[in-house]
Motif scaffolding. Structure first.
Motif, PDB file in Angstrom:
ATOM      1  N   SER A   1      -9.510   0.610 -14.576  1.00  0.00           N
ATOM      2  CA  SER A   1      -8.828  -0.694 -14.152  1.00  0.00           C
ATOM      3  C   SER A   1      -7.505  -0.591 -14.099  1.00  0.00           C
ATOM      4  O   SER A   1      -6.977  -0.277 -14.990  1.00  0.00           O
ATOM      5  N   GLY A   2      -7.005  -1.647 -13.418  1.00  0.00           N
ATOM      6  CA  GLY A   2      -5.464  -1.686 -13.214  1.00  0.00           C
ATOM      7  C   GLY A   2      -5.094  -2.244 -11.959  1.00  0.00           C
ATOM      8  O   GLY A   2      -5.825  -2.907 -11.132  1.00  0.00           O
ATOM      9  N   ILE A   3      -3.789  -2.227 -11.799  1.00  0.00           N
ATOM     10  CA  ILE A   3      -3.106  -2.833 -10.786  1.00  0.00           C
ATOM     11  C   ILE A   3      -2.817  -1.785  -9.716  1.00  0.00           C
ATOM     12  O   ILE A   3      -2.288  -0.696 -10.054  1.00  0.00           O
ATOM     13  N   TYR A   4      -3.143  -2.045  -8.427  1.00  0.00           N
ATOM     14  CA  TYR A   4      -2.951  -0.895  -7.332  1.00  0.00           C
ATOM     15  C   TYR A   4      -2.140  -1.658  -6.054  1.00  0.00           C
ATOM     16  O   TYR A   4      -2.172  -2.915  -5.932  1.00  0.00           O
ATOM     17  N   GLN A   5      -1.851  -0.813  -5.061  1.00  0.00           N
ATOM     18  CA  GLN A   5      -0.982  -0.979  -4.163  1.00  0.00           C
ATOM     19  C   GLN A   5      -1.691   0.038  -3.198  1.00  0.00           C
ATOM     20  O   GLN A   5      -2.216   1.100  -3.467  1.00  0.00           O
ATOM     21  N   VAL A   6      -1.618  -0.445  -1.864  1.00  0.00           N
ATOM     22  CA  VAL A   6      -2.126   0.553  -0.618  1.00  0.00           C
ATOM     23  C   VAL A   6      -1.080   0.883   0.290  1.00  0.00           C
ATOM     24  O   VAL A   6      -0.296   0.096   0.801  1.00  0.00           O
ATOM     25  N   LYS A   7      -1.223   2.115   0.756  1.00  0.00           N
ATOM     26  CA  LYS A   7      -0.195   2.621   1.715  1.00  0.00           C
ATOM     27  C   LYS A   7      -1.297   2.949   2.711  1.00  0.00           C
ATOM     28  O   LYS A   7      -2.455   3.717   2.578  1.00  0.00           O
ATOM     29  N   ALA A   8      -0.524   3.305   4.141  1.00  0.00           N
ATOM     30  CA  ALA A   8      -1.260   3.652   5.122  1.00  0.00           C
ATOM     31  C   ALA A   8      -0.705   4.846   5.910  1.00  0.00           C
ATOM     32  O   ALA A   8       0.344   4.806   6.030  1.00  0.00           O
TER      33      ALA A   8
ATOM     34  N   ILE B   1      -2.690   3.583  -4.809  1.00  0.00           N
ATOM     35  CA  ILE B   1      -1.713   4.019  -5.897  1.00  0.00           C
ATOM     36  C   ILE B   1      -1.671   3.219  -7.111  1.00  0.00           C
ATOM     37  O   ILE B   1      -1.557   1.820  -6.945  1.00  0.00           O
ATOM     38  N   SER B   2      -2.151   3.635  -8.307  1.00  0.00           N
ATOM     39  CA  SER B   2      -1.900   3.037  -9.489  1.00  0.00           C
ATOM     40  C   SER B   2      -0.529   2.485  -9.943  1.00  0.00           C
ATOM     41  O   SER B   2       0.584   3.285  -9.678  1.00  0.00           O
ATOM     42  N   GLU B   3      -0.347   1.167 -10.269  1.00  0.00           N
ATOM     43  CA  GLU B   3       0.997   0.719 -10.658  1.00  0.00           C
ATOM     44  C   GLU B   3       1.137   0.773 -12.010  1.00  0.00           C
ATOM     45  O   GLU B   3       2.075   0.177 -12.741  1.00  0.00           O
TER      46      GLU B   3
END
Length: 227
Positions: free
Chosen positions: A146-153, A224-226
């Motif tokens: 569990s946590g904060i994530y961002q996405v790249k493409a 990607i985990s923040e």
């Protein structure tokens, strides 16, 4: 035995002249199930999908990590994916990309338009292309923590170099949006404002990639985990 990408017919490994004893024996040996290339989506379509409204993971997709665009869930058109040109009317029809039928024709054996590429950052050699507005694909992803994530493409333009747009939903909430550049060069793109890093709990989640405007080719997404 596997599917020929040019005409979708089953092909067998070389066996020589079937009229000879050795050729006949080689053919029978080559088409043994243990000697065939197993296509999970073909087996799933033959044994489960006829009346099923469920999807099944094509492979284990883990977050954080890279999600290959071509590894969407297995299932019927309109259930696991939606593609505007998902049909082939007969196996020997010419590959006319302007006709109303599937384009691409690699890696999987359904209606999604999959093509090969030589992108090196990192890739499995395939991407989803010929993406038209209104199309989508579903994915089952497993979050390890569990946590904060961002996405790249990893994204590029299509052959017509239109400025395409994709969005990403997790559990029916839009979490990211991407525009490609007007080029066929692959780039690693960050999400477009107003979307920011988001929370995902540990466990299974449903993700969707939606095509908002045509002109994109998608190789992969990276979560990607923040933390």
């Amino acid at each position: 035995m596997m599917l020929d990408n040019n005409n979708q017919q089953l092909i067998a490994a070389p066996y020589g002249d079937i009229l000879t004893a050795s050729g006949h024996k080689a053919l029978l040996n080559n088409i043994l199930f243990d000697n065939c290339s197993k296509r999970k989506d073909v087996l799933d379509a033959l044994t489960r999908q006829a009346n099923s409204k469920l999807t099944m993971p094509y492979t284990k997709l883990r977050v954080p990590g890279i999600i290959q665009a071509v590894d969407y869930d297995m299932g019927r058109e309109g259930i696991a994916y939606h593609d505007l040109r998902s049909e082939r009317l007969q196996i020997d029809e010419p590959r006319d990309w302007n006709a109303s039928k599937t384009r691409g024709g690699y890696y999987r054996n359904d209606g999604v338009d999959i093509e090969t590429n030589s992108d090196e950052h990192p890739a499995n050699g395939y991407n989803v292309g010929f993406m038209d507005a209104g199309e989508w694909m579903k994915y089952t992803v497993w979050v390890n923590k569990s946590g904060i994530y961002q996405v790249k493409a990893r994204i590029s333009g299509s052959k017509d170099f239109a400025i395409g747009k994709l969005s990403v939903e997790v559990d029916n909430h839009t979490v990211a949006s991407f525009n490609n550049v007007a080029s066929d060069k692959w780039i690693s793109s960050g999400t477009i404002a107003p979307y920011k890093p988001f929370y995902m709990s540990k466990g299974a989640h449903q993700m969707m990639i939606k095509v908002e405007a045509k002109g994109c080719r998608l190789n992969w997404l990276e979560f990607i985990s923040e933390d």
